[in-house]
Write a protein that holds these residues in place. Structure first.
Motif, short mmCIF file in Angstrom:
data_model
loop_
_atom_site.label_atom_id
_atom_site.label_comp_id
_atom_site.label_asym_id
_atom_site.label_seq_id
_atom_site.Cartn_x
_atom_site.Cartn_y
_atom_site.Cartn_z
N LYS A 20 5.38 -13.61 -30.80
CA LYS A 20 4.81 -14.89 -30.37
C LYS A 20 3.77 -15.44 -31.34
O LYS A 20 3.72 -16.66 -31.57
N ASP A 37 1.78 -12.94 -18.73
CA ASP A 37 2.43 -14.08 -19.37
C ASP A 37 3.38 -14.79 -18.40
O ASP A 37 4.03 -14.15 -17.56
N LYS A 59 8.52 -12.27 -27.16
CA LYS A 59 7.14 -11.94 -26.79
C LYS A 59 6.44 -11.18 -27.92
O LYS A 59 5.27 -11.45 -28.22
#
Length: 358
Positions: free
Chosen positions: A328, A189, A325
């Protein structure tokens, strides 16, 4: 037939210029003569002078501080001087209309526009009007709001809610160019960190103090502000830029998450691009608190996580980013419910409706 003329103003931060950058091309493409009134040394000068076909005029400005400073005694004279300069420019150019994005440079311009009888339109991005716009609103014919909640702070007879203006070019980024700019790969990411157009020392320090841990989870693009690049931290998976303009769309194309201040224009662009965000708004000690209101509004709607600047430290930054995260997919689902409005066209329509034709 008389040449169509418009003057834009606004500056102090990139946020006070971005909407102008989004709509100026329309007027250039439709045969208008475009001038811009800004400060002598503000970021708006660099951003606007990069546009072909726009004539830039510098005027004297004050900063409109809320805290005690000896400069506060000098600034009224600077504003008066700037008003005189703007009055002469407007008298020479004879624009049909003036559009203001706000910031301290706009106050003398709007005052001069009122004296010259030139209609003016103001755009207010934040949840509550900034001090400059509060001072300038009496001189304007129309005020356009980004947040629906802002309407209660504006004069009813002048105000219209239009939504957020998002630069169309941000949707045109190319992933291969983003990877080429950064040297990143598609295996991890990408986190884009930015602290506003001037950068944020506090955010920069927190990121660098925690860099080894963050790089375990993200590849990091760090837009750290003018003169804030530190080559001592250069390593694989971490790239720094002072400021990015044309290449920003390509960096967004590879970005999965954003960590940023909470200026209204920026966060609505992240929302339109469906980028889950951690917002670190300017503290009330360093601002009027508008970014806190912006961030809390987005948090309430499920678009972001928020970390108060007073709570920003190595552990809290890592904790919030990992939580972002983890959530998400939920955040992106919420973002998909947001419909990008036709705000840009609404701004253009408002300007055209107010334009004074001889």
């Amino acid at each position: 037939m008389k040449e169509k003329q418009i003057i834009f103003t606004g500056g102090g931060t990139a946020g006070h210029v971005m909407v102008n950058l989004a709509i100026i091309p329309y007027f250039l493409e439709n045969g208008w003569k475009v001038d811009y009134i800004g400060s002598k040394n503000g970021i708006e000068k660099d951003l606007i002078q990069s546009l072909r076909g726009v004539t830039y005029h510098s005027i004297s400005t004050g900063k409109l501080r809320r805290y005690f400073s000896i400069e506060n005694f000098k600034d009224p004279f600077k504003v008066l001087n700037g008003t005189g300069q703007a009055h002469r420019i407007i008298g020479k150019k004879k624009p049909a209309v003036i559009f203001s994005k706000g910031g301290f440079v706009s106050v003398p311009v709007l005052a001069a526009a009122k004296m010259r009888g030139v209609p003016a339109v103001i755009h207010e991005s934040d949840y509550t009007p900034g001090l400059a716009n509060k001072l300038a609103i009496p001189f304007a014919r129309k005020v356009l709001a980004t947040f629906p909640e802002t309407m209660k702070y504006l004069p009813e007879e002048k105000a219209t809610y239009i939504g957020a203006v998002v630069r169309e070019e941000l949707f045109q980024g190319e992933r291969n160019k983003g990877y080429k700019l950064t040297g990143f790969t598609g295996g991890k990411d990408v986190l884009l960190i930015m602290g506003g157009s001037a950068g944020s020392k506090k955010i920069n320090d927190a990121v660098r103090d925690n860099l080894d841990t963050l790089l375990e989870h993200f590849q990091i693009i760090h837009i750290c502000g003018k003169d804030n690049v530190d080559t001592a931290y250069e390593q694989q998976g971490y790239v720094q830029f002072e400021y990015v303009q044309d290449e920003l769309k390509d960096l967004f194309a590879i970005t999965d998450f954003v960590c940023s201040r909470a200026g209204a224009n920026a966060i609505f662009e992240f929302l339109a691009l469906r980028k889950p965000m951690l917002l670190i708004p300017l503290s009330r000690q360093a601002s009027r608190g508008d970014q806190i209101l912006n961030a809390r509004s987005f948090e309430k709607q499920g678009y972001c996580k928020v970390l108060e600047e007073e709570d920003l430290e190595k552990a809290s930054l890592e904790e919030k980013l990992l939580a972002l995260k983890k959530e998400k997919y939920t955040i992106r689902e919420k973002m998909l419910e947001y419909q990008v409005s036709e705000a840009k066209q609404k701004v253009i329509d408002a300007i055209l409706q107010q334009a004074k034709w001889d």
